[in-house]
Every structure is written in C-alpha cells, then in structure tokens.
Design an enzyme around this catalytic site. Structure first.
Site, PDB file in Angstrom:
ATOM      1  N   TYR A 180      31.577  43.472  21.315  1.00 14.02           N
ATOM      2  CA  TYR A 180      31.807  43.078  22.697  1.00 14.02           C
ATOM      3  C   TYR A 180      31.533  41.710  23.075  1.00 14.02           C
ATOM      4  CZ  TYR A 180      31.071  43.033  27.770  1.00 14.02           C
ATOM      5  OH  TYR A 180      31.193  43.025  29.178  1.00 14.02           O
TER       6      TYR A 180
ATOM      7  N   LYS B   9      34.430  38.974  24.014  1.00 11.63           N
ATOM      8  CA  LYS B   9      34.327  38.487  25.446  1.00 11.63           C
ATOM      9  C   LYS B   9      34.280  36.881  25.046  1.00 11.63           C
ATOM     10  CE  LYS B   9      34.495  42.058  28.076  1.00 11.63           C
ATOM     11  NZ  LYS B   9      35.618  42.473  28.963  1.00 11.63           N
TER      12      LYS B   9
END
Length: 261
Positions: A154, A158
C-alpha cells in the site's frame, strides 16, 4: 483554472462508502452531478439515491479497462461531458514485509496504481479534448512519509500515486486541467474490509495523526477543487512532518519514533 463544482459532471470511483461517498455528497451539495461508481453495485445505487436527483450509479472494477470505459460512456450519454474524475479506490495487504506474498503485491499494485493508470487512459482524452477539467487521486500520508512498513505494498503504491500526480500536474495544468492529490491520514471508514492480513502483526513506527470523519474529508476535497489546490491533507500537522523529512532525510529516518500513525 478551477472548474467550479456547480453543474460539473463528476465521476468518483470507490464512492459506495467512506471518503468516496462523503465526497459525492459534498460535490452534490455544491451543485455537481455525480456518477457514483463502486465494485459493489448496490452500494453505488444507494449512494446515488441519496444525492437528491444529482447522482447516477454504475458498477466499476478499476482493474477492468472496459468497466471504466462503460462509466465514461454512461457519463457522456447521460450528461454530455465529464469535468472531474476522482480515483479513490484502494486496498491493503498488511503484515511483516517478508510475509507478504508476491500475489498480494500484484493485487495491490493492480488496484491502487494501475487503477489510476487505466482511469487516465479512459478519461484524460476527454478532458484534453475539451481543454478543461480536474483529476483527483487519492493517495495517503503513507505516500508522503516513510512510516508504513507494516503495509508496504500500500505504501509503495501510494508513493507512486503521489509521484504520478505531481508529474500529471506539470503536464495537465498548462492544458487547462487541474490536478489534486488527496493524502488522508486517519479517517473513520470501512477500509478494514479491504485489508488482507499476513503473518504476525507488525508494529509500525510513525507520527500519530488524529482520526477525522469522512464528511469532513469530503468537504476538504470539494474546497481543494474550488481552490485548484494540489495537495489536500486531512491532518495539517503532516505538512510539518513533510518539511522535516525534506530538510534532512537521514535525520528523519533515524530519529526516535513514537506510536503508530
């Protein structure tokens, strides 16, 4: 360059709950028409029905290019244009770095990063042809600051979304298209539904940011569009963390850490 939200045609992915739903409401309150998309078609229909006639629902899997094309075609057929696209879908794989398998990395990259890439391929030609519009990409403070090693796929995606958004801003703003990057910290959503856990829980080290309500985030996003602002933070204190990181990366990475973000 601000497009203004009154009568704008907006498309939001992942709008069936959480930040997406709150932003759909914020946009509709300011006079926008909203194409509410979600992997869960029932959730999308529910949210569209909450918007006092300003919403239309569409199922959408951002890993499917044809599904995004269908959303674009729906918006054009129903409203004749697309003014704003918010790429808001995100999933997490959580656990020690060595325990997260390759297929989990591939799934997170496919949704969080390539979902934005697919959206760009589908919607940017529309915005470029009309010479106006706005793109919002949802990243995270974990994409700005180096604390998310307990959710590394993640975090990596991001960071990629932040970099992609910065470069898009340089490319698109001279062409009349605004770009914003939403970097939320703690937000009270149902994102736990999108988390897959691996191994023993890791103990993240990073800044502690307050948890905010999704409705407040929706208003921040709407304000960011109206002000044509690039970086939208839900935790203003993250800006100071970002300044400290930029001033001395080595010092930032080696300083004593407090609790998890």
């Amino acid at each position: 360059m601000s497009i203004g939200l009154r009568d704008a045609v907006t498309v939001i992915t992942g709008a069936g709950s959480g930040i997406g739903r709150a932003t759909a409401h914020a946009f509709a309150r300011r006079g926008a028409r909203v194409v509410v998309t979600d992997l869960d078609a029932d959730r999308a229909r529910t949210v569209a029905g909450e918007l006092d006639g300003r919403g239309v629902a569409a199922p959408c899997d951002v890993t499917d290019l044809d599904a995004l094309r269908a959303v674009r075609d729906l918006a054009l057929d129903r409203f004749g244009r697309v003014d704003l696209v918010m790429n808001n879908v995100g999933i997490l794989a959580v656990g020690p770095v060595e325990d997260i398998p390759l297929d989990a990395w591939q799934r997170v990259i496919d949704v969080n990063l390539l979902g934005v890439v697919r959206s760009n391929l589908v919607f940017l030609p529309v915005l470029l042809e009309q010479g106006s519009g706005h793109v919002i990409n949802t990243a995270s403070t974990a994409g700005l600051l180096p604390y998310g090693f307990d959710r590394l796929p993640y975090t990596a995606t991001k960071h990629a979304v932040v970099g992609l958004s910065e470069s898009l801003a340089l490319y698109l703003r001279p062409r009349g298209i605004g770009v914003s990057c939403l970097c939320p910290a703690g937000v009270a959503t149902n994102i736990v539904e999108q988390i897959t856990f691996y191994g023993e829980p890791a103990a993240p080290q990073g800044p502690s940011f307050s948890v905010v309500d999704p409705d407040a985030v929706g208003e921040l996003v709407a304000d960011g569009v109206d002000e044509d602002r690039f970086l939208i933070l839900t935790a203003p204190e993250a800006a100071e963390e970002l300044r400290e990181l930029g001033a001395d990366v080595d010092q930032y990475l080696t300083r004593p850490r407090k609790g998890a973000a």
